[in-house]
Structures are given as C-alpha cells and as structure tokens.
Design a protein around this motif. Sequence first.
Motif, PDB file in Angstrom:
ATOM      1  N   ARG A 111       0.861  -1.188   0.000  1.00 30.68           N
ATOM      2  CA  ARG A 111       0.000   0.000   0.000  1.00 30.68           C
ATOM      3  C   ARG A 111       0.891   1.230   0.000  1.00 30.68           C
ATOM      4  NH1 ARG A 111      -2.033   3.451   3.765  1.00 30.68           N
ATOM      5  NH2 ARG A 111      -0.997   2.301   5.441  1.00 30.68           N
ATOM      6  N   ARG A 162       2.057   4.968   0.585  1.00 28.79           N
ATOM      7  CA  ARG A 162       1.728   6.022   1.548  1.00 28.79           C
ATOM      8  C   ARG A 162       1.528   7.370   0.879  1.00 28.79           C
ATOM      9  NH1 ARG A 162       6.077   4.889   6.504  1.00 28.79           N
ATOM     10  NH2 ARG A 162       5.219   2.857   7.162  1.00 28.79           N
ATOM     11  N   GLY A 185      -2.746   5.036  -0.512  1.00 28.62           N
ATOM     12  CA  GLY A 185      -3.659   4.051   0.049  1.00 28.62           C
ATOM     13  C   GLY A 185      -3.970   2.897  -0.881  1.00 28.62           C
TER      14      GLY A 185
END
Length: 415
Positions: free
Chosen positions: A345, A347, A407
């Motif tokens: 994921r 950031r 995300g």
Amino acid sequence: MLLVGEAEAIVLNLVQPLGERDVEILDLLAAAGRILASPVAGKLDVPHWDNSAMDGYAVKYEDVKNASDSNPAVLEIKEEIPAGKQPQMTVQPGQAARIFTGSMMPLGADTVIMQEQTRRRDNLVEILVAPPAPGDFVRHRGEFYQAMTPLLQPGVRLAAADIAVLASAQATEVPVFRRPRVAIFSTGDELVGAGEPIGPGQLVDSNQYALAIAATAAGCEAVRLGIVKDDKRVLQEAMDRALKAADVVISTGGVSVGEYDYVEEIILNLGGTIHITSVAIKPGKPLTVATFPQKELPKAPPKLYFGLPGNPVSTLVTFWRFVAPALKKLSGLTSGWGPLFVPARTRQDLRTGGQRETYLWGKIHPSDTGWEFELAAGSHSSGNLINLAQTTGLAVVPVGQKAIAAGETVRVLLV
C-alpha cells in the motif's frame, strides 16, 4: 522499443548457468555464500546414536506405563550418563539411568521421563506420569538423516544453517561453482574518479562503485576497469580487454543516440550480437544487451554484455531489474534468481507520464496488514542519486497509467 517483460525474457533466455568446468572444492567456512554445484552426502547418521531429548531418566516403558502421581513407579537409579559419555550398563527391569539432553541412551532403555515428572529419593526415582508411548523423548539414530544419502541438492546458496547441516554430517569438502567474473567500466570524457580533483563540467563516476558492490552482492567477483574516454579506439580496446577478463561485461554510458555514443558500433566491430537496444522503462530506456561467442572455446556459452545508461539512478534501476537476475542465474542458482515483487500500500500519491513502465524509489515497510511503500522525498530524476540512498524497494507504475493514489496497492520490486 521493447516492453520490460519482453526484455526480461530475452535477457534470462540468453543466460547459460555455470557448468561442470566451473566447479571448485572448498572447506566449509570458505563455502559460505557460494552456490552448491552437486549433491552432497554426509558420512554420519544424524543423530549419530540414540540419545535423550530431555534431562530426566532413561527407563523401560513397561516399568512406567501405568505410573501416576497417586501410584508412582519406583525405580533404582543404576547410572548417571553425562553428555559425551558412553553408558556403562544395561538397564534392567525396575532400573533407571539418570540422563541429560543429548546423552547417549543406555542399552535396555527405550523411553525417557523428563525430570519434572519425577521425584527423587536418594538412589531411587519415582515416576509420577506415564509416558504416552514407548520411545517418548528419545531421538533415534538416523531419525533426521541417514549417512550417504543426498543431504543438500545443487543450485542452492549455502547459508549458515546449510553449513551447520554439512558440518553435523562431517561433509567438510564442498563442491561449489566459482564466482562469475564481472568486468565493469564507465565511459565518458566528463568523468573523474572519486577523490580526484573535479573541473568545470566534470562529474564523479559513482557508477563504478555502485555496480561493483551490486555485482558482489549478486554473488560475483567484480573487476573494475576504470573510466574509458569517448574515443573509439580506446573504447574498443577496453571492451576487448573486458571480454577477455570476465564472463559478463557491464559498461555505463555511451548507449544513447549522442554523437559520442559508440558502444553499439564497437560491439558489432568485435563480433558481438545485439539483442536489445532500448526498453520502455523509466528510468533506463537506453539499454543495450549483447552476446559474444568464445572463439577459443567453441562449446562454451557466449559472454554477456550489458550497456547500461550513464545516469546513476538509471544505472542502478536497470541493474536491479535486468542484470541482477541474470547474474544470479549465471551463478548456478536453480531458483530464486528472478526479480522479487510484493504488493504494498503506497503512503503517497505516485505520478508518472504513463508512456513507459516507471520505477519510483523509496522504502518498503512491514505493517499489520502487509507491506507499505514510502516514496523517497525530492526529485525522481535519473540524475538525482542523492535520494536513492537507503532504497529498499521500487514501486512500479504500469505503462499507460499516470497515477496511483495514496492508500492503493502498488507492485514493488524488492532491492
């Protein structure tokens, strides 16, 4: 211009791993980190003899199978057997031997009772818990390994646990592949070595250092040949010297379309075959991959040549993506030589132009839900080496995609 996957397939198909003529015999410590060249068999069973897995008492199962705290089995202690000592007696019915972890089992005993399940009174021991079956807490000879059967298979890199396994079976001479030799040189009149005076318009050649360390980390022997000026004759002599000195040659610079980019012309002059000239990757588009036949050894595999772009980030990205897997396969590894990607994921938002498969550098972090990618701060220019420091992963933005939002999941190449 090839897609990244197409270029990867071409490179790996060109690699022929080291063979029988490339094997050397090393002792255990010298073999650490090397690639095993043939199956290894040990000289000893493991364990070497029946031994105890616990501190306690060696007994006959029949004597203790009905023992309990309210009705303990009471046995006479006839011997104490420290680790490393041979038992001197045979355990008879109604008898026990005090024993310790790793101690050799005495004849007549078939089970070990851990000391926490006993109560001792002088030369007697009370067994308070019945073992579940005969052989409890006994490690039998050859239970883990039988002598002269294959212990390790070829094509693995020997790490600490492997060396320990070989030592335990007294396999002290190990056949391993030699380290592939990688010759490295940089091209460009503008380059100076680290520590040398730098004049107007000149650049420090960091690529020599980066590639030498990266090639060594891939299990190779790095041969640094220095800086070669932008002169056809000098460059051709350097390339010829490099090909004679190594299994693989890596040069940086001179592979673009500038007036002083001579690498591809010289490859052809020296009898090489060019397989790749450019790849749809950013950074690192100008990538040359070639092979050279070994004329003095007609049956030997051809030598590999990688002409990497000169910008320092492009140099390392193309090494990590294409060269490192090739070197690992060449070294004799049978698996684990391909690039390793993990989903993570991100950031931060990741943005690219979308025309080429783009690699953005940063750090990979473990989290409670998997991996997370942290984009390096600052410019992601191929000439900005500074924020490449401490890079552990490259986030991959596919061709045709211009952004991946914070995300969301991105594929990350571990470096």
